[in-house]
Design a protein around this motif. Sequence first.
Motif, PDB file in Angstrom:
ATOM      1  N   LEU A  11      -4.978 -13.819 -29.919  1.00  0.00           N
ATOM      2  CA  LEU A  11      -4.646 -13.761 -28.496  1.00  0.00           C
ATOM      3  C   LEU A  11      -4.667 -15.162 -27.906  1.00  0.00           C
ATOM      4  O   LEU A  11      -5.597 -15.923 -28.142  1.00  0.00           O
ATOM      5  CB  LEU A  11      -5.635 -12.872 -27.728  1.00  0.00           C
ATOM      6  CG  LEU A  11      -5.709 -11.391 -28.102  1.00  0.00           C
ATOM      7  CD1 LEU A  11      -6.617 -10.654 -27.120  1.00  0.00           C
ATOM      8  CD2 LEU A  11      -4.339 -10.750 -28.133  1.00  0.00           C
ATOM      9  N   GLN A  13      -5.507 -16.692 -25.001  1.00  0.00           N
ATOM     10  CA  GLN A  13      -6.214 -16.513 -23.733  1.00  0.00           C
ATOM     11  C   GLN A  13      -6.306 -17.835 -22.971  1.00  0.00           C
ATOM     12  O   GLN A  13      -6.134 -18.913 -23.540  1.00  0.00           O
ATOM     13  CB  GLN A  13      -7.612 -15.941 -23.971  1.00  0.00           C
ATOM     14  CG  GLN A  13      -7.642 -14.658 -24.797  1.00  0.00           C
ATOM     15  CD  GLN A  13      -6.895 -13.499 -24.164  1.00  0.00           C
ATOM     16  OE1 GLN A  13      -5.661 -13.479 -24.169  1.00  0.00           O
ATOM     17  NE2 GLN A  13      -7.633 -12.535 -23.633  1.00  0.00           N
ATOM     18  N   CYS A  20      -4.386 -12.799 -16.822  1.00  0.00           N
ATOM     19  CA  CYS A  20      -3.689 -13.141 -18.073  1.00  0.00           C
ATOM     20  C   CYS A  20      -4.418 -12.550 -19.271  1.00  0.00           C
ATOM     21  O   CYS A  20      -3.809 -11.898 -20.134  1.00  0.00           O
ATOM     22  CB  CYS A  20      -3.599 -14.662 -18.191  1.00  0.00           C
ATOM     23  SG  CYS A  20      -3.207 -15.294 -19.838  1.00  0.00           S
ATOM     24  N   ASN A  21      -5.723 -12.738 -19.316  1.00  0.00           N
ATOM     25  CA  ASN A  21      -6.492 -12.295 -20.480  1.00  0.00           C
ATOM     26  C   ASN A  21      -6.529 -10.779 -20.594  1.00  0.00           C
ATOM     27  O   ASN A  21      -6.409 -10.223 -21.691  1.00  0.00           O
ATOM     28  CB  ASN A  21      -7.917 -12.853 -20.389  1.00  0.00           C
ATOM     29  CG  ASN A  21      -7.947 -14.370 -20.406  1.00  0.00           C
ATOM     30  OD1 ASN A  21      -6.966 -15.015 -20.787  1.00  0.00           O
ATOM     31  ND2 ASN A  21      -9.048 -14.955 -19.993  1.00  0.00           N
ATOM     32  N   HIS A  24      -3.243  -9.477 -21.991  1.00  0.00           N
ATOM     33  CA  HIS A  24      -3.116  -9.655 -23.436  1.00  0.00           C
ATOM     34  C   HIS A  24      -3.982  -8.650 -24.202  1.00  0.00           C
ATOM     35  O   HIS A  24      -3.567  -8.134 -25.249  1.00  0.00           O
ATOM     36  CB  HIS A  24      -3.510 -11.083 -23.822  1.00  0.00           C
ATOM     37  CG  HIS A  24      -2.598 -12.130 -23.278  1.00  0.00           C
ATOM     38  ND1 HIS A  24      -2.928 -13.474 -23.262  1.00  0.00           N
ATOM     39  CD2 HIS A  24      -1.362 -12.038 -22.715  1.00  0.00           C
ATOM     40  CE1 HIS A  24      -1.932 -14.149 -22.723  1.00  0.00           C
ATOM     41  NE2 HIS A  24      -0.979 -13.313 -22.383  1.00  0.00           N
ATOM     42  N   GLU A  27      -2.236  -5.312 -24.146  1.00  0.00           N
ATOM     43  CA  GLU A  27      -1.069  -5.316 -25.030  1.00  0.00           C
ATOM     44  C   GLU A  27      -1.487  -5.167 -26.486  1.00  0.00           C
ATOM     45  O   GLU A  27      -0.852  -4.442 -27.262  1.00  0.00           O
ATOM     46  CB  GLU A  27      -0.272  -6.608 -24.845  1.00  0.00           C
ATOM     47  CG  GLU A  27       0.539  -6.676 -23.560  1.00  0.00           C
ATOM     48  CD  GLU A  27       1.326  -7.962 -23.460  1.00  0.00           C
ATOM     49  OE1 GLU A  27       1.523  -8.633 -24.504  1.00  0.00           O
ATOM     50  OE2 GLU A  27       1.764  -8.310 -22.343  1.00  0.00           O
ATOM     51  N   SER A  28      -2.553  -5.866 -26.867  1.00  0.00           N
ATOM     52  CA  SER A  28      -2.995  -5.798 -28.266  1.00  0.00           C
ATOM     53  C   SER A  28      -3.522  -4.413 -28.609  1.00  0.00           C
ATOM     54  O   SER A  28      -3.278  -3.901 -29.716  1.00  0.00           O
ATOM     55  CB  SER A  28      -4.059  -6.866 -28.535  1.00  0.00           C
ATOM     56  OG  SER A  28      -5.266  -6.583 -27.849  1.00  0.00           O
ATOM     57  N   ASP A 264       1.898 -14.961 -27.278  1.00  0.00           N
ATOM     58  CA  ASP A 264       0.642 -14.724 -26.570  1.00  0.00           C
ATOM     59  C   ASP A 264      -0.191 -13.643 -27.240  1.00  0.00           C
ATOM     60  O   ASP A 264      -1.420 -13.664 -27.161  1.00  0.00           O
ATOM     61  CB  ASP A 264       0.921 -14.312 -25.120  1.00  0.00           C
ATOM     62  CG  ASP A 264       1.327 -15.493 -24.259  1.00  0.00           C
ATOM     63  OD1 ASP A 264       0.992 -16.633 -24.627  1.00  0.00           O
ATOM     64  OD2 ASP A 264       1.985 -15.290 -23.227  1.00  0.00           O
ATOM     65  N   VAL A 265       0.482 -12.695 -27.874  1.00  0.00           N
ATOM     66  CA  VAL A 265      -0.217 -11.575 -28.515  1.00  0.00           C
ATOM     67  C   VAL A 265       0.381 -11.361 -29.902  1.00  0.00           C
ATOM     68  O   VAL A 265       1.596 -11.195 -30.046  1.00  0.00           O
ATOM     69  CB  VAL A 265      -0.091 -10.278 -27.693  1.00  0.00           C
ATOM     70  CG1 VAL A 265      -0.767  -9.116 -28.409  1.00  0.00           C
ATOM     71  CG2 VAL A 265      -0.689 -10.460 -26.298  1.00  0.00           C
TER      72      VAL A 265
END
Length: 732
Positions: A11, A13, A20-21, A24, A27-28, A264-265
């Motif tokens: 990730l 971050q 933002c974090n 992510h 999404e993961s 990002d992910v």
Amino acid sequence: MRLLKVATCNLNQWAMDFDCNLKHIKESIAEAKEAGAVIRLGPELEITGYGCEDHFLELDTVNHAWECLKEILLGDWTDGILCSIGMPIIKGSERYNCQVLCFNRKIVMIRPKMWLANDGNYRELRWFTTWKQKDQLVEFQLPPEISAALSQTSVPFGYGYIQFLDTAVAAEICEELFTPIPPHTELTLNGVEVFLNASGSHHQLRKLDLRLRAFIGATHTRGGVYMYSNQQGCDGGRLYYDGCCCVVVNGEVVAQGSQFSLKDVEVVVAQVDLDAVASLRGSISCFQEQASCKTRVSSVAVPYNICRPFNLKMLLSCPQKIIYHSPEEEIAFGPGCWLWDYLRRSGASGFLLPLSGGADSSSVAAIVGCMCQLVVKEIANGDEQVKADAIRIGNYTDGQFPTDSKEFAKRIFYTVYMGSENSSEATKMRAKLLADEIGSWHLDVCIDSVVSSLLSLFQTLTGKRPRYKVDGGSAVENLGLQNIQARIRMVLAFMLASLLPWVHNKRGFYLVLGSSNVDEALRGYLTKYDCSASDINPIGSISKQDLRMFLRWAANHLGYSSLAEIEAAPPTAELEPIRSNYSQLDEVDMGMTYEELSAYGRLRKIFRCGPVSMFKNLCYKWGARLTPSEVADKVKHFFNYYSINRHKMTVLTPSYHAESYSPEDNRFDLRQFLYNSRWPYQFRKIDELVQESDGNKIAFTESGDHKKLGATAGVGGMGVVAAASGNPKAGL
């Protein structure tokens, strides 16, 4: 067969950017669930970002982390999947770095970190305490708002593992794996089969193998499934976290994520057979014997089966070849990805680089060119976030976006050759050719008129006009004249970076890139507040030797063929007049070679050698070609210039960390900057050793054998040539 599908992730971050974090993390988890995984592992301190530093001391940081965790647990994110989520937690009056293990909208267990990273780039003991009560799990009272939202008042807290009906799972957080007695050694004897390692591990040249060998070693003789998750990208500081999430089964890597990526992910999924773990452990007699008398570790019972029954249609993840990048690729991709994160998150519209046509600034230009290539490649691969960032930074309109790296570079990258009467036509042409190959917007500026104006002002004030040493001037005059040129370039670079976007009707500002390498910083071979004083420096922790290898590689693999000629040219500052019988060379000015500097740097930082220990080590290393007296002169010469220039480390441009002997003062190499540069005690001890050696007529060869010596010779090699040459990078 007990089949288990697991997911781990890289990730990207950003410290203190909770929106933002959290995005992510969600999404993961979504990707892991879509793939059918029943365990999802995220990186260390993923909710806050790893690099919050003293923000961890603020109650707001911990409170916001709880708020984000509550949002995850109130949704369906953890339904049917065990999620390990990293965040800081305050228990009583102590603050811990924790993995929060969640399942079916409940917190199953909180695992605090027992051994903290507290050397090199890491200062975890400044913000956290270690969990010391290894013999028990205690009840942790959840914060009232969390308790009310989850209808859960307390949760087990401490060292232990989760016992499902069909397997056991435990966390081992980052640094703990690398301790002399890592937790997994006794957890395996307690029946734990799946290990979750959440990490915040930075990139360093040639480091990945050490990390992977640790994962492999943890399960090779003990059996087990080892999952590793890592941060990836620049989360706001000098470090680049290099991802490489992976899954290892019984000592073999069955899944591996990317080490350098603009994503990002990134989620990596593996399907494993836990019976293979049980079979290996059951076949090792000593494992059975030690397990029969193990120290009991506490556990939390979760009455669920997470394994799947045998199914002919399910495929197991097979062992695969580990992907390693060469050091040259690491220099291209690591700093390239770091620069992209810094650019897109800083609000800047591009970079400006003083491009001299030499090896260092050309390396930086090549890294920016590589960054542009990576951006175009990721857009072509369908990464919408990279595309959106590139459209915004490049000021694209009407549905356009980058499709060619040179066209993109023209929009976001200025290069400036700032020549003087001392510059050669060769470096000027090399800079122009490289700029054309990369695609940067290139400017050719002559600074002579500005230099002349300053010298005229000085002459008006003092009645004197300094001269270069080749024209009969003193070392002081020579130094002053060179520093004027260097510092004018810094002022000009920042002026152009702030105003050129305005000239070209572009929004925002440009970041000035520095290009001093780690060896020059170690020696202090840079002018304080010259064009090395920039916004960020992607090569500030990379050695000259590695940069030259990178230039040769980049000439072939990045398509910048002019780099081959640049690499072959002898390094020179071009700050003194060129004469038929004199040409300024960096290694002559420094009084030492770059190869020697690397040796000094490693002995000083990695092997923690003072002057006397360094002298002894180098007598063994260089004894076949140098006398002890010559080695002594070299060591003294290095420590003299290291100490008189140490003050420059306090103002070094923030640079990408890539080398373990970096002298960077702000985070990594914490030493004083005011020294007695004569080192009277230490140098006297070296002299005594030299006299003893001369008396015995004995030195050591590189193989460790003794050899007879003749009369002691003078300083050999680069020795103390130009020890007081007055070069601009040697003084203030």
